[in-house]
Write a protein that holds these residues in place. Structure first.
Motif, PDB file in Angstrom:
ATOM      1  N   ASN A   1      24.568 -18.122  64.420  1.00 48.58           N
ATOM      2  CA  ASN A   1      25.782 -18.422  65.166  1.00 48.58           C
ATOM      3  C   ASN A   1      26.871 -17.780  64.379  1.00 48.58           C
ATOM      4  O   ASN A   1      27.203 -18.447  63.688  1.00 48.58           O
TER       5      ASN A   1
ATOM      6  N   TRP B   1      34.546 -17.947  62.049  1.00 45.87           N
ATOM      7  CA  TRP B   1      33.982 -16.700  62.089  1.00 45.87           C
ATOM      8  C   TRP B   1      34.223 -15.903  61.983  1.00 45.87           C
ATOM      9  O   TRP B   1      33.179 -14.365  61.726  1.00 45.87           O
TER      10      TRP B   1
ATOM     11  N   VAL C   1      32.259  -3.408  62.693  1.00 48.86           N
ATOM     12  CA  VAL C   1      32.619  -3.408  63.543  1.00 48.86           C
ATOM     13  C   VAL C   1      32.076  -2.376  64.846  1.00 48.86           C
ATOM     14  O   VAL C   1      32.393  -1.303  64.801  1.00 48.86           O
TER      15      VAL C   1
ATOM     16  N   ILE D   1      31.154  -2.211  68.980  1.00 43.21           N
ATOM     17  CA  ILE D   1      31.201  -2.714  70.491  1.00 43.21           C
ATOM     18  C   ILE D   1      30.755  -1.962  71.347  1.00 43.21           C
ATOM     19  O   ILE D   1      31.962  -1.069  71.610  1.00 43.21           O
TER      20      ILE D   1
ATOM     21  N   ASN E   1      26.957  -5.601  71.154  1.00 48.83           N
ATOM     22  CA  ASN E   1      27.492  -5.812  69.696  1.00 48.83           C
ATOM     23  C   ASN E   1      26.145  -5.235  68.872  1.00 48.83           C
ATOM     24  O   ASN E   1      25.532  -5.446  68.253  1.00 48.83           O
TER      25      ASN E   1
ATOM     26  N   VAL F   1      31.632  -9.782  65.779  1.00 47.94           N
ATOM     27  CA  VAL F   1      32.158 -10.205  66.453  1.00 47.94           C
ATOM     28  C   VAL F   1      33.558  -9.785  66.750  1.00 47.94           C
ATOM     29  O   VAL F   1      34.295 -10.781  64.968  1.00 47.94           O
TER      30      VAL F   1
ATOM     31  N   ALA G   1      37.570 -13.541  71.038  1.00 43.83           N
ATOM     32  CA  ALA G   1      36.182 -13.370  70.585  1.00 43.83           C
ATOM     33  C   ALA G   1      35.123 -14.379  70.698  1.00 43.83           C
ATOM     34  O   ALA G   1      33.857 -13.726  70.643  1.00 43.83           O
ATOM     35  N   GLU G   2      35.563 -15.459  71.086  1.00 47.49           N
ATOM     36  CA  GLU G   2      35.112 -16.714  71.491  1.00 47.49           C
ATOM     37  C   GLU G   2      34.287 -16.039  72.809  1.00 47.49           C
ATOM     38  O   GLU G   2      33.045 -17.244  73.003  1.00 47.49           O
TER      39      GLU G   2
ATOM     40  N   TRP H   1      31.602 -14.334  72.139  1.00 42.34           N
ATOM     41  CA  TRP H   1      30.067 -14.340  72.172  1.00 42.34           C
ATOM     42  C   TRP H   1      29.867 -15.113  71.508  1.00 42.34           C
ATOM     43  O   TRP H   1      29.098 -15.394  70.760  1.00 42.34           O
ATOM     44  N   ARG H   2      30.501 -16.254  72.003  1.00 39.24           N
ATOM     45  CA  ARG H   2      30.544 -18.113  70.849  1.00 39.24           C
ATOM     46  C   ARG H   2      28.645 -17.885  70.965  1.00 39.24           C
ATOM     47  O   ARG H   2      27.977 -19.279  70.224  1.00 39.24           O
TER      48      ARG H   2
ATOM     49  N   TRP I   1      26.108 -13.630  70.523  1.00 40.39           N
ATOM     50  CA  TRP I   1      26.884 -12.478  69.956  1.00 40.39           C
ATOM     51  C   TRP I   1      26.254 -11.298  69.717  1.00 40.39           C
ATOM     52  O   TRP I   1      26.407 -10.672  69.430  1.00 40.39           O
ATOM     53  N   LYS I   2      25.381 -11.002  70.603  1.00 44.20           N
ATOM     54  CA  LYS I   2      24.659  -9.560  70.801  1.00 44.20           C
ATOM     55  C   LYS I   2      24.433  -9.356  71.992  1.00 44.20           C
ATOM     56  O   LYS I   2      24.691  -7.509  71.963  1.00 44.20           O
TER      57      LYS I   2
END
Length: 778
Positions: free
Chosen positions: A27, A558, A570, A572, A673, A678, A699-700, A702-703, A706-707
């Motif tokens: 993670n 992260w 990056v 997204i 992602n 992330v 960004a959290e 994705w916590r 994260w995909k």
């Protein structure tokens, strides 16, 4: 049977390894406990110096002679080394950086080369170095004059002590040496050396790494004695310097430190102008004019002068010397009322560009770097013009920027010169004061400094054409071939693409933190805290990472992991957008909507053709086939439908009725992602009425996955367009997947036209030609 059994065991082993790998916590939001060193009494968990922090000190008394006739430096020094560590030292390490130019240097041996069908004579000559560089050490003695046992290991020298240097003790070393000064333009470049002007047969010297310098002994590395191969710069100990520099009588000298004997080396007029410059705040005062410099160029003095400088609490020392120098200066007032002298020296070949911009760029840099860090603590900041170079030392730096023979210059030359001055003067803060380990981590000074350079450039003029800083400036690098990209946390001598790796990417990362992740207020406070905690000390990467979190209450593990420890990029992807509306259960509303959707729905080709055929269907010929359902309209609202709806409404709570009455538009967005990094998700929604709304998702989001993540956005108006990262703030490498409805960005290209000859005229020359033509047509 044996082979089958072996394959079976091998499959089981590989399967077990695969399962084991999948069970590791990958993670990106896991904490950086394994990557960062354990806090201790020297460096605490908050990122600050610990309560037992210590650092060494090395003081120098030197006498230097510049031999202009033979291009040599001769020197003697007395080094007083203070052991402030808790350790007994059996030996000391001294850096011999000039040895990088020795004929047997590993820099030559380890540089790669290839042949091709078109090789220049100069290119071939570089395959066999001929310049006799490197220190020639005459002696190393102790304070009493006794010879010391030494071992030279390429660019390092070990000095064995007759007895251990205990904590709190000092020892003196005496050294004598000389070396040949390299011509920077013909002897393979370099950070210092000479530049020859054939037209007037004069040299301009920018002299650095000119003396054997103490290596750093530090709590987290021991001796930093990693060999100097040319990329990883310098790791140095703070100390006080007392330096006498003997040069030809007609030279002007700029140096680290404060001039101690102005009456001996400056004319009365120069001293008067210098005093006037101290009070100047808007325009620099010319101390030594261009006309005076031209006169000095015509003859070569046979006598010499000695310039005496002192500098306190600096990590290095450098100077520049030439009879070609023009000199100007102005004062920069600090918050405590003290005045720093911003000064420049440059040959006539730099004018009018340098006279107009250099010293003002120095003053501007001091103002804005101070704004983001701390008051500039030294009495002077020099900018020296030298061809094809940008290099920094305490209180002095060497910067490129020359005009054409007709005095014109290109836009690129102008902004390149201003930018390099800002950058190199800015290095006074990082690493000359916030004294990071350049040999190990180039990015800690170059990246931070490039970031502040960008902020300072943007205060010079609106729309300043900064090369680095904004997130979108690093996109091409980050989407490149990963085989030729290194993590930022890679030793300086081993990275691919040092400029992007150590300058561009860290600068973009910090700008993203400031603009997008933390916000300007939190970032500026935390960054200033880091700078003040570690000024005149030796920070490590972990000290920066921890301080930024400690002073902001923002978990950034992260971010550090993704941007600094990996080569992920990056990308997204706005993978899908699903619009929804509430089913109101109102039959009059829902039935009408359904009918409209059916009418607007696309029809298949068979349905179209059967509806248009002239031949009657069976039920059209035989009415007995038609029943209730032949004319039944399921979308016709009945009395029962209305009663059921009223009953449904009566059963709703007040809150539920409010939601139903609002009748909002709902959009389920799914993000993938694709790049690995992330990042916050920034979205701009455009509505049917032309208005827009920006939403920022930390960004959290994705916590836990994260995909791929999904999120529903409710609006009172219908959305017609969605753009991901509309302000180019996350370094997204593929914007073609950032739009709803989908959109492909057009790439423009130029038609190639074969062209012979040089680069052509600059815009100033073109303008002059235009004016000349207009004049001739009158």
């Amino acid at each position: 049977m044996t082979r089958i059994a072996l394959l079976f065991v091998l499959c089981l082993t590989l399967g077990g390894l695969s399962a084991q790998t999948e069970n590791i916590n990958n993670n990106p939001f896991r904490q950086l406990y394994t990557e960062l060193p354990t806090p201790n009494v020297y460096r605490n968990a908050a990122g600050a110096p610990g309560h037992e922090y210590w650092q060494q000190q090395a003081d120098y008394v030197m006498e230097i002679r510049l031999d202009d006739a033979n291009q040599r430096i001769y020197g003697t020094s007395k080094i007083t080394y203070h052991n402030n560590s808790p350790d007994a030292l059996d030996y000391l390490w001294i850096q011999l950086d000039q040895n990088v130019r020795a004929l047997d240097s590993d820099s030559y041996k380890t540089s790669t080369s290839r042949m091709n069908d078109r090789m220049s004579l100069r290119g071939l000559s570089r395959l066999e170095p001929s310049f006799d560089g490197g220190f020639k050490i005459d002696y190393v003695r102790d304070g009493a004059g006794k010879p010391m046992q030494t071992t030279v290991v390429k660019t390092m020298m070990r000095v064995d002590l007759p007895k251990a240097l205990l904590p709190g003790e000092t020892t003196d070393l005496q050294l004598k040496w000389w070396y040949n000064i390299n011509n920077r333009l013909t002897d393979g470049g370099g950070r210092s050396g000479s530049e020859y002007f054939e037209e007037d047969d004069n040299f301009l010297y920018t002299i650095a790494q000119f003396f054997p310098r103490m290596a750093v002994y530090i709590d987290n590395e021991g001796w930093q004695n990693k060999q100097f191969l040319g990329s990883g710069e310098f790791t140095l100990t703070f100390g006080d310097y007392d330096v006498k520099i003997t040069v030809p009588e007609d030279h002007l000298v700029a140096s680290t430190g404060t001039l101690q004997n102005p009456n001996d080396v400056l004319t009365r007029t120069q001293r008067r102008r210098l005093e006037e410059a101290r009070d100047a705040r808007v325009e620099p005062v010319i101390i030594a004019t261009q006309a005076e410099a031209i006169e000095r160029e015509k003859t070569k003095a046979t006598k010499e002068k000695t310039w005496h400088f002192k500098a306190e609490n600096v990590r290095d020392f450098a100077f520049a010397s030439s009879r070609k120098f023009i000199w100007d200066a102005m004062g920069v007032e600090q918050s405590d009322g003290s005045v720093v002298m911003a000064m420049s020296m440059y040959p006539k070949e730099g004018n009018p560009l340098w006279e107009r911009y250099s010293t003002k760029a120095v003053a501007h840099t001091l103002k804005w770097y101070t704004h983001f860090t701390f008051d500039y603590p030294y009495p002077v900041a020099w900018s020296i013009n030298a061809a094809n170079i940008g290099m920094e030392y305490p209180m002095i730096c060497f910067n490129f920027g020359r005009v054409e023979e007709d005095g014109t210059y290109s836009e690129r030359t102008k902004y390149g010169m201003i930018g390099v001055i800002i950058h190199e003067v800015g290095h006074n803060y990082f690493p000359m004061i916030v004294n990071s380990d350049e040999r190990q981590w180039t990015w800690m000074d170059e990246g931070l400094n490039t970031f502040l350079q960008y902020l300072t450039e943007q205060q010079w003029e609106r729309g300043y054409p900064s090369r680095r800083g904004p997130a979108n400036k690093i996109v091409d690098y980050m989407k490149g071939d990963k085989e030729f990209i290194s993590p930022i946390m890679t030793n300086s001598e081993s990275v691919w693409q040092l400029g992007n790796n150590a300058y561009g990417k860290p600068a973009a990362a910090l700008n993203i933190l400031r603009e997008t992740v933390m916000g300007r207020e939190l970032f500026d406070y935390a960054f200033k805290k880091y700078a003040n905690r570690w000024k005149f000390k030796h920070p490590a990467p972990s000290d920066l990472f921890r301080t930024m979190e400690d002073a902001s209450a923002v978990d950034l593990d992260w971010f550090w992991r993704g941007w600094f420890f990996t080569t992920d990029h990056v990308d997204i992807n706005l993978a899908s957008v699903k619009p929804y509306r509430i089913n109101t259960r109102n039959p009059e509303v829902e039935n009408a909507l359904t009918r409209e959707m059916q009418q607007e729905a696309p029809r298949n080709i068979s349905d179209i053709r059967y509806a248009e055929q002239e031949q009657k269907t069976y039920d059209e010929e035989d009415a007995n086939l038609r029943d209730f359902y032949s004319s039944y309209d399921p979308l016709e609202t009945t009395m029962l439908d209305k009663e059921e709806y009223e009953k449904y409404l009566a059963g709703l709570s007040e809150e539920e009725r409010a939601v139903l009455a609002a009748n909002k538009y709902y959009y389920e967005l799914t993000f993938k992602n694709e790049g690995g990094l992330v990042m916050p998700i920034i979205l701009e929604f455009t509505f049917e009425d032309g208005t827009t709304e920006v939403q920022r998702i930390p960004a959290e989001i994705w916590r836990r996955n994260w995909k791929e993540v999904s999120k529903v956005f409710p609006f009172e108006k219908k959305v017609v367009e969605i753009e991901l990262d509309p302000y180019l703030e996350t370094a997204d490498t593929d914007r073609n997947n950032n739009y709803y409805p989908s959109r492909t960005e057009t790439n423009r290209f130029d038609l190639f036209q074969s062209r012979r000859g040089g680069g052509g005229e600059n815009p100033m020359q073109r303008s002059m030609r235009e004016k000349a033509r207009e004049g001739s047509n009158r």
